[in-house]
Design a protein around this motif. Structure first.
Motif, PDB file in Angstrom:
ATOM      1  N   LYS A   1      -4.222  17.574 -11.633  1.00 44.81           N
ATOM      2  CA  LYS A   1      -4.534  16.601 -10.584  1.00 44.81           C
ATOM      3  C   LYS A   1      -5.634  15.642 -11.036  1.00 44.81           C
ATOM      4  N   SER A   2      -6.571  16.156 -11.807  1.00 42.81           N
ATOM      5  CA  SER A   2      -7.613  15.290 -12.347  1.00 42.81           C
ATOM      6  C   SER A   2      -7.014  14.212 -13.250  1.00 42.81           C
ATOM      7  N   ALA A   3      -6.021  14.596 -14.049  1.00 40.50           N
ATOM      8  CA  ALA A   3      -5.361  13.621 -14.923  1.00 40.50           C
ATOM      9  C   ALA A   3      -4.650  12.542 -14.110  1.00 40.50           C
ATOM     10  N   VAL A   4      -4.053  12.933 -12.976  1.00 34.70           N
ATOM     11  CA  VAL A   4      -3.403  11.952 -12.098  1.00 34.70           C
ATOM     12  C   VAL A   4      -4.442  10.996 -11.519  1.00 34.70           C
ATOM     13  N   GLU A   5      -5.561  11.537 -11.094  1.00 29.69           N
ATOM     14  CA  GLU A   5      -6.629  10.686 -10.576  1.00 29.69           C
ATOM     15  C   GLU A   5      -7.064   9.653 -11.619  1.00 29.69           C
ATOM     16  N   GLU A   6      -7.238  10.102 -12.850  1.00 30.05           N
ATOM     17  CA  GLU A   6      -7.667   9.186 -13.908  1.00 30.05           C
ATOM     18  C   GLU A   6      -6.603   8.135 -14.189  1.00 30.05           C
ATOM     19  N   ALA A   7      -5.329   8.537 -14.130  1.00 31.54           N
ATOM     20  CA  ALA A   7      -4.249   7.570 -14.332  1.00 31.54           C
ATOM     21  C   ALA A   7      -4.270   6.510 -13.235  1.00 31.54           C
ATOM     22  N   LEU A   8      -4.531   6.920 -12.013  1.00 36.35           N
ATOM     23  CA  LEU A   8      -4.607   5.960 -10.912  1.00 36.35           C
ATOM     24  C   LEU A   8      -5.786   5.009 -11.104  1.00 36.35           C
ATOM     25  N   LYS A   9      -6.926   5.549 -11.485  1.00 33.40           N
ATOM     26  CA  LYS A   9      -8.103   4.707 -11.678  1.00 33.40           C
ATOM     27  C   LYS A   9      -7.880   3.670 -12.779  1.00 33.40           C
TER      28      LYS A   9
ATOM     29  N   VAL B   1       2.479  -2.994  -6.001  1.00 30.73           N
ATOM     30  CA  VAL B   1       1.632  -2.281  -5.045  1.00 30.73           C
ATOM     31  C   VAL B   1       0.167  -2.588  -5.354  1.00 30.73           C
ATOM     32  N   GLU B   2      -0.599  -2.844  -4.304  1.00 30.42           N
ATOM     33  CA  GLU B   2      -2.001  -3.236  -4.474  1.00 30.42           C
ATOM     34  C   GLU B   2      -2.973  -2.085  -4.296  1.00 30.42           C
ATOM     35  N   HIS B   3      -2.630  -1.123  -3.452  1.00 36.98           N
ATOM     36  CA  HIS B   3      -3.572  -0.058  -3.101  1.00 36.98           C
ATOM     37  C   HIS B   3      -2.819   1.263  -2.958  1.00 36.98           C
ATOM     38  N   VAL B   4      -3.348   2.317  -3.575  1.00 36.28           N
ATOM     39  CA  VAL B   4      -2.763   3.652  -3.486  1.00 36.28           C
ATOM     40  C   VAL B   4      -3.785   4.610  -2.885  1.00 36.28           C
ATOM     41  N   VAL B   5      -3.379   5.314  -1.839  1.00 43.25           N
ATOM     42  CA  VAL B   5      -4.165   6.422  -1.295  1.00 43.25           C
ATOM     43  C   VAL B   5      -3.525   7.704  -1.813  1.00 43.25           C
ATOM     44  N   LEU B   6      -4.245   8.415  -2.655  1.00 41.05           N
ATOM     45  CA  LEU B   6      -3.723   9.603  -3.334  1.00 41.05           C
ATOM     46  C   LEU B   6      -4.331  10.859  -2.742  1.00 41.05           C
ATOM     47  N   VAL B   7      -3.481  11.811  -2.345  1.00 41.30           N
ATOM     48  CA  VAL B   7      -3.953  13.124  -1.909  1.00 41.30           C
ATOM     49  C   VAL B   7      -3.991  14.038  -3.128  1.00 41.30           C
ATOM     50  N   SER B   8      -5.188  14.394  -3.533  1.00 43.38           N
ATOM     51  CA  SER B   8      -5.407  15.257  -4.686  1.00 43.38           C
ATOM     52  C   SER B   8      -5.842  16.628  -4.193  1.00 43.38           C
TER      53      SER B   8
ATOM     54  N   ALA C   1       0.848  -1.198   0.000  1.00 45.76           N
ATOM     55  CA  ALA C   1       0.000   0.000   0.000  1.00 45.76           C
ATOM     56  C   ALA C   1       0.877   1.239   0.000  1.00 45.76           C
ATOM     57  N   LEU C   2       0.458   2.251  -0.752  1.00 45.49           N
ATOM     58  CA  LEU C   2       1.258   3.459  -0.953  1.00 45.49           C
ATOM     59  C   LEU C   2       0.425   4.694  -0.651  1.00 45.49           C
ATOM     60  N   TYR C   3       0.998   5.602   0.137  1.00 47.15           N
ATOM     61  CA  TYR C   3       0.395   6.901   0.378  1.00 47.15           C
ATOM     62  C   TYR C   3       1.174   7.914  -0.458  1.00 47.15           C
ATOM     63  N   LEU C   4       0.475   8.622  -1.343  1.00 47.49           N
ATOM     64  CA  LEU C   4       1.135   9.505  -2.302  1.00 47.49           C
ATOM     65  C   LEU C   4       0.427  10.840  -2.367  1.00 47.49           C
ATOM     66  N   VAL C   5       1.191  11.915  -2.195  1.00 46.08           N
ATOM     67  CA  VAL C   5       0.656  13.264  -2.355  1.00 46.08           C
ATOM     68  C   VAL C   5       0.924  13.705  -3.784  1.00 46.08           C
ATOM     69  N   SER C   6      -0.131  14.021  -4.509  1.00 48.79           N
ATOM     70  CA  SER C   6       0.001  14.412  -5.912  1.00 48.79           C
ATOM     71  C   SER C   6       0.800  15.700  -6.043  1.00 48.79           C
ATOM     72  N   GLY C   7       1.655  15.745  -7.055  1.00 47.91           N
ATOM     73  CA  GLY C   7       2.386  16.968  -7.365  1.00 47.91           C
ATOM     74  C   GLY C   7       3.802  17.021  -6.853  1.00 47.91           C
ATOM     75  N   LEU C   8       4.257  15.979  -6.159  1.00 43.61           N
ATOM     76  CA  LEU C   8       5.625  15.970  -5.652  1.00 43.61           C
ATOM     77  C   LEU C   8       6.618  15.393  -6.655  1.00 43.61           C
ATOM     78  N   GLY C   9       6.104  14.923  -7.766  1.00 45.95           N
ATOM     79  CA  GLY C   9       6.947  14.347  -8.807  1.00 45.95           C
ATOM     80  C   GLY C   9       6.085  14.029 -10.008  1.00 45.95           C
ATOM     81  N   PRO C  10       6.664  13.366 -11.028  1.00 47.86           N
ATOM     82  CA  PRO C  10       5.865  12.957 -12.193  1.00 47.86           C
ATOM     83  C   PRO C  10       4.939  11.803 -11.805  1.00 47.86           C
ATOM     84  N   ASP C  11       3.721  12.156 -11.408  1.00 47.39           N
ATOM     85  CA  ASP C  11       2.823  11.181 -10.785  1.00 47.39           C
ATOM     86  C   ASP C  11       2.558   9.950 -11.643  1.00 47.39           C
ATOM     87  N   ALA C  12       2.383  10.138 -12.951  1.00 50.18           N
ATOM     88  CA  ALA C  12       2.100   8.993 -13.813  1.00 50.18           C
ATOM     89  C   ALA C  12       3.252   7.988 -13.777  1.00 50.18           C
ATOM     90  N   ASP C  13       4.478   8.479 -13.761  1.00 49.77           N
ATOM     91  CA  ASP C  13       5.640   7.591 -13.704  1.00 49.77           C
ATOM     92  C   ASP C  13       5.752   6.918 -12.336  1.00 49.77           C
TER      93      ASP C  13
END
Length: 277
Positions: A110-118, A87-94, A65-77
């Motif tokens: 941030k919306s694009a990052v959310e869609e990439a995660l989904k 990793v099985e589960h990501v909690v993303l702070v958008s 499980a990963l806790y990730l704050v969006s915007g600290l790096g190239p989120d898609a990568d």
């Protein structure tokens, strides 16, 4: 294994403390300077840079499980690296602006990052907080030097959230059922203006802090050199220039998920008074 990125940041440090206190483990905290990180005993500290996802292989090894704050790096990568690592589960702070101000550039990113995660194939939980109480730390140097605090939209009240409440919801998302595939909008318990924030800090310090409202143009001139035009405009829009009922709404999500009411800004100010002395 749970990996918390930004382990020494406002939400990451609070989350690690909460996970450790709950007896959840094993835990790993990612930071740029491991030698300087003061994390709870028993938390594995790893050094890494989210700006270079290729360097995260060892940090992600064995992580479920990963806790990730969006915007600290190239989120898609970063998400791709997490997927490859198993990793099985990501909690993303958008950000709440994904739903309240989707037209501004940072919200669209941030919306694009959310869609990439989904679309990643990993389970996901998305947290969309409003303005962080800890943003007030931008005034710390001026307050220490007894300078006048200047801010635009001084009397626009936003439901500012304590970082520990974001961490508390993240804790639930990482350890309790019912949060996979959910989006949680998070706010503080009440609207608070910039003027009231300065007053709360002054109360915590036991002394007056001079405050003056400035125009949007004045604020933009100071911000654009630091944040760039798009981000400066976005910040000014969502802190007063283009607010809407959805942004200003106080939501009970923190209390509903954690069982405890969201913390008021005055509590954050009292807890962090030392930063302004």
């Amino acid at each position: 294994m749970i990996l918390v990125t930004g382990a020494t940041g406002n939400t990451g440090s609070a989350l690690l403390q909460a996970l450790y206190a709950r007896g959840v483990g094993p835990l790993r905290g990612l930071t740029r300077q491991a030698a300087k990180a003061a994390l709870p005993e028993g938390v594995e500290v790893v050094e890494g840079d989210l700006g270079e996802p290729a360097s995260l292989a060892s940090a992600l090894d064995g992580v479920r499980a990963l806790y990730l704050v969006s915007g600290l790096g190239p989120d898609a990568d970063i998400l791709a690296a997490a997927r490859r690592a198993g990793v099985e589960h990501v909690v993303l702070v958008s950000s709440i602006t994904v739903e309240t101000h989707p037209h501004v550039v940072p919200a669209a990113e941030k919306s694009a990052v959310e869609e990439a995660l989904k679309a990643s194939g990993m389970a996901w939980t998305i947290l969309r907080p409003t303005q962080f109480a800890s943003n007030a730390l931008m005034w710390a140097a001026s307050i220490r030097q007894s300078e006048t605090i200047q801010a635009p939209y001084a009397d626009t009240a936003l439901p500012t959230i304590h970082p520990a409440d974001i961490a508390a919801v993240a804790l639930a998302a990482l350890t309790e059922p019912g949060h996979h595939g959910r989006v949680h909008a998070l706010t503080g318990p009440e609207p608070v203006t910039a003027r009231q924030q300065v007053e709360a800090i002054a109360e915590a310090l036991g002394r007056e802090i001079p405050f003056a409202e400035i125009s949007r143009d004045q604020a933009y001139a100071r911000m654009v050199a630091v944040f760039g035009a798009d981000a400066a405009d976005a910040v000014l829009d969502v802190t007063g220039g283009d607010v809407n009922e959805e942004l200003l709404a106080v939501r009970d999500t923190v209390a509903r998920i954690t069982g405890s009411p969201a913390r008021p800004f005055r509590q954050w100010a009292a807890e962090n008074a030392a930063a302004f002395r």
